[in-house]
Design an enzyme around this catalytic site. Structure first.
Site, PDB file in Angstrom:
ATOM      1  N   GLY A 124       1.050  -1.054   0.248  1.00 13.21           N
ATOM      2  CA  GLY A 124       0.022  -0.029  -0.099  1.00 13.21           C
ATOM      3  C   GLY A 124       0.928   1.268  -0.175  1.00 13.21           C
ATOM      4  N   CYS A 125       0.286   2.122  -0.501  1.00 12.25           N
ATOM      5  CA  CYS A 125       1.158   3.447  -0.470  1.00 12.25           C
ATOM      6  C   CYS A 125       1.456   3.919   0.863  1.00 12.25           C
ATOM      7  CB  CYS A 125       0.085   4.823  -1.606  1.00 12.25           C
ATOM      8  SG  CYS A 125      -1.468   4.662  -0.870  1.00 12.25           S
ATOM      9  N   HIS A 126       0.392   3.962   1.778  1.00 13.28           N
ATOM     10  CA  HIS A 126       0.782   4.546   2.968  1.00 13.28           C
ATOM     11  C   HIS A 126       1.834   3.526   3.617  1.00 13.28           C
ATOM     12  CE1 HIS A 126      -2.122   7.731   3.687  1.00 13.28           C
ATOM     13  NE2 HIS A 126      -3.143   6.760   3.399  1.00 13.28           N
ATOM     14  N   THR A 139       5.359   4.209   2.605  1.00 12.91           N
ATOM     15  CA  THR A 139       5.885   5.330   3.018  1.00 12.91           C
ATOM     16  C   THR A 139       6.343   5.379   4.673  1.00 12.91           C
ATOM     17  OG1 THR A 139       3.991   6.508   1.791  1.00 12.91           O
ATOM     18  CG2 THR A 139       5.136   7.976   3.405  1.00 12.91           C
TER      19      THR A 139
END
EC number: 1.2.1.38
Lengths: 350, 350, 350, 350
Positions: D153-155, D158
């Site tokens: 996932g993008c979160h 990060t």
């Protein structure tokens, strides 16, 4: 394989300077040999533009520090007015240099027009005469043999591309051209001014330079030439809350029984095979976001209700095709590189 | 002290509905007696618009559930097409009702024009004839005695206010009017559509409805009437990334030796004393953000270079003066309340 | 009916100054008697903020030109550091004056804390001691009898309102408070700085003042007092591309077996009956846009997964409840006006 | 020179699909052989994403129409839940296929965790076990030999990049991690939903999924593994008005006398030589706009006041390194292409 050339970017701390760096770092035939920014000389480019953190680049210097012997071509992204002296000096030091100038200083061929619009006489008349006007798609022959190319204004490029071919073919009335050209904020540069603050710009829109924006002079020059007689465009720029993009809505009156479809055919034919200009199907309306970050232009032609008028729409990214991208395209032409070198990036959407 | 009236808002779950609630909650002579939203019936208004959390408001119901006996005036914020039947039914149930309609259904007086622009015959011809066109500043007499007021389109109001007085005074050519009208997203309503998503709208601009936007019909109606002969405007709407605001750039050709200054004088004289219309000093350009959230309109007149053309600029908040604010203003006129009641909010900037 | 008072706004050319004008122009008990802006003295307010075009307002003057005899209360919207001297001078000229100060100069009661956070000793220790800290809902008694109120910081108000009652009731650990507080650009003021340009701010986000933002000192002061012992909050502000709004996400660790529901109950009880603070139902998350332009605060309490933590969310408009709205609320309290006078505007959404 | 491979993109009408096309069209070792979009099958890609006007691309088809024999690798950009069946079917038809899956279906190795967070049992347990977790910088060995890679996932990406190396080195407390992760709208996809409309998103901010966002499960999985014991992060996502970008603010408590400088050194050492991860100098704060449109990550470490806490900041473009860029990076690893192939684009700023 072509040997790489060494380029200098004068005025690298502004947005068009950063955009040149973005494009040239990935250009297969170019080495960035010098970057200047007089007031920020001594700083690393990554301090001024942190998107370049971790990337090797020359430190910012003054113009005087640039070793011209080692430079093949200069991109000049300096304010207008002072630019003409800087470039004259560059050529004095190295006559064989090539220069692509992103300022307005050499765009107007007519000294009188320059004086009218800029409020002072041009100081470098010989260079002014020598400079080629850098709308690549319409002026390749002159650019290819030029030593000095005047990269046109962002609004100018946006409107010249759709209008000039139609004037040449006498399909539209030269004295009935109404242009509203909406632009994002990056075109206004990076100088700290109250009217450019986020809170002054977001959530709103306003016109500026109404009746007197200087890009009008470039439109006049190119429209007159294309029409073979004085044209008359009313040009109103709008400032809207976005970073990148120019979007011109051009209302034209059809001449001699021409139809909107004929306008479309002319543009489609003119730009067939052009790598950066896409003419959308007749009646389709482009959006600025679909060229964002690319060197592309999208053109649309839509019939107005009633038989005698049409609306042309033209959009491009003001920092790319409207400034630094077109400057690279001009360099490619001058240096005999493939015209798309360094300019293959596709638009970023969303 | 006037007795408060009881109003119903049909279509309260849309943006114009919420704006009506915002304005009417602070209106000294109004009680919000009913709110409808067919698909959201049963919900609290604060569930649909959380800005009303903690504020007492009627729960959303269906239209059928509204007790018309207890209602003095209805604001109708429903989609066009279905609205005409709903209003006919309301009047059938209660002929003494007052209705301010925010849809397009009763804006065009000519049944043929309606059919042309909306693609089907009007179903309520008697009501269509009866309705008053609700640009308050230009039509007070008719509105004051109307039972049904057709609140005009947001783009229409923006362009009618500056253009109509100039056509009446024969200062501009009726067939040389070019309008580019930039609007924010809230005018598109709250229906979930791909093209209205944040990522489709932000950081970009595009035209829509080119050559065929339905507000053109309202412009035709009012421009023809003012000119005393068929006028011809080319109208191009732009969608820009902001919530609120309409910003019309209107290029006009001067008639009979008129000057841009005369245009300005005429508008200044026409709107002197109007509480909501401000004519800026000659040459000053308004910004949409300076009317945001208010019922105000700002008008500017700028001369184009050359003697024969001028650029008119008109801006208002599409949800306030362009929709719900003007609707409240119409109500105030019908109900003999002070015209500024409930509309005193100043613009929010920044 | 209370007699209106005459107020002066010092620093009227900034955003909080304009917001004061917006609110006070519609305040039933206030006359705006003087507006100052040293560098723009002589200009009309409408030149500086065109949203006031067509509205009668005093011309901008210097502070020295203000006739204090005719002034009952001063709003001081000047930069911190210089403010303390200006206010000392005002009181020297007119000891009976009331002052609501929007700067940071009188917010910290402890001279040592002031010196630590602002880097120089406070110059007006007596006034510093005298000033009341103006979070109205938590400090009414002191404010009501104060001559000088220190309007708290926008980030401070946002986090103090939800955290202080929970610390007082010993429901959360004082040393485990982590605050991320996102703010729009208007809080940064109107000074022209490169980092505040539209193109530097839009389409992106960044933290600033990490580990050292001065509003931390206000949080410390109020949190320590509420906890009865040194608290420890980690406070990270984020700058996001919007004009108005503060949005604090506060992660807390529950103490002594407290539950997230109990946190919610405490806040709901604390703020029941408060006209400007709405505690949303347990588990509901507020949005900054739902308080935009209003003096409202929305608070939410959500349980984290696992039993021992909760997330508090607090949002307000930084220019209204975070600055000028709270300043008016403080004035209302000092002057015995109804606390909501001039602050009834509902939020603008969309 | 490597032979080009043929890839299919399933789900090409969404934003991550378009981003894959943008990147792969310029990838030197890839041919786009098939594009699917079940509901838009039959349309040209340029109809769905006009930024591709004038560029040759396969027409959109259904998944069933894809000739798998001609495909070497599939990018799967379909909704979670349905993806697992689609991929099982692909492998059933062609076991030698390589798949990079951008959905959440194969990210969690533990079937129980999957069931807890997604509310239903996983249907393809063998594939779930086989899949490699595709945070490239931390899992190269497993990815390089995988047939199926679960793009994280993008979160998650990060926060995993800065936190995992610090947990491995036992420099921070595993149970005191507080993450606020601000994201732009493009991460929410292109489905038409009311809460994603421009007017619902612009000029405001709100948290979502508080205490229950599914990316928390990915953080748990990777944090637990790195810490060697159950970690506990509180994760709060914020939605802010921008298109692209994730910006995580991570407050950590230092363990065993570690200093913020040591955290910085560890990250600098871990990511030295990584082409896409830049660790800024100690104390420097990244901005999301400086990675916009690129596959880059920028990390910052700042000391909190007081000795025991630090703030980590991590930012990337959610569509590039947070989704499609990382997917291409995973493909490069699987296919033994240079890891930066097709990913050399520099960030676009402004």
């Amino acid at each position: 394989m072509t040997d790489p050339i060494d380029v200098a970017i004068l005025g690298a701390s502004g947005y068009t300077g950063a955009e040149l760096v973005r494009l040239l770092l990935r250009h297969p035939h170019v080495r960035i040999a010098a970057l200047t920014a007089d007031r920020k000389a001594g700083q690393a480019m990554a301090d001024v533009f942190p998107q370049f953190s971790g990337i090797e680049l020359p430190r910012l210097t003054t113009i005087a520090e640039v070793d011209l012997d080692a430079i093949d071509l200069v991109f000049c992204a300096l304010p207008h007015g002072t630019t003409q002296g800087v470039i004259a000096d560059l050529f004095a030091r190295k006559p064989s240099l090539k220069v692509v100038d992103l300022s307005a200083d050499f765009r107007l061929a007519d000294p009188a027009a320059y004086e009218t619009w800029y409020g002072h006489p041009h100081q470098q008349l010989a260079l002014q005469e020598e400079a080629a006007f850098g709308v690549v798609e319409l002026n390749r022959e002159a650019i290819a043999k030029a030593r000095l190319v005047a990269n046109p204004g962002c609004h100018s490029t946006t409107s010249i591309l759709p209008v000039v071919p139609l004037l040449k073919d006498k399909l539209i009335h030269p004295d009935q051209i109404v242009i509203t050209s909406a632009t994002g904020m990056s075109g206004a540069g990076r100088a700290a001014k109250e009217e450019m603050l986020f809170s002054e710009v977001s959530e709103g829109v306003h016109a500026y330079g109404v009746g007197k924006h200087r890009h009008t002079a470039e439109l006049d020059q190119e429209f007159d030439k294309a029409a073979g007689r004085p044209a008359r465009a009313t040009f109103t720029p709008l400032l809207i809350p976005m970073n990148r993009g120019i979007y011109a809505t051009i209302t034209v009156t059809l001449e001699g029984g021409a139809t909107a479809e004929q306008l479309h055919e002319t543009l489609a034919r003119t730009y067939a095979g052009e790598p950066f200009v896409t003419v959308l199907p007749f009646g389709k309306v482009p959006q600025s976001r679909h060229v964002r970050g690319s060197n592309g232009v999208q053109l649309g032609v839509v019939a107005d209700r009633g038989p005698d008028r049409a609306v042309l729409i033209s959009t491009l990214d003001n920092l790319t095709k409207g400034a630094s991208g077109q400057a690279v395209q001009n360099m490619n032409l001058i240096c005999r590189f493939p015209e798309t070198s360094g300019l293959e990036q596709l638009a970023i959407f969303p």
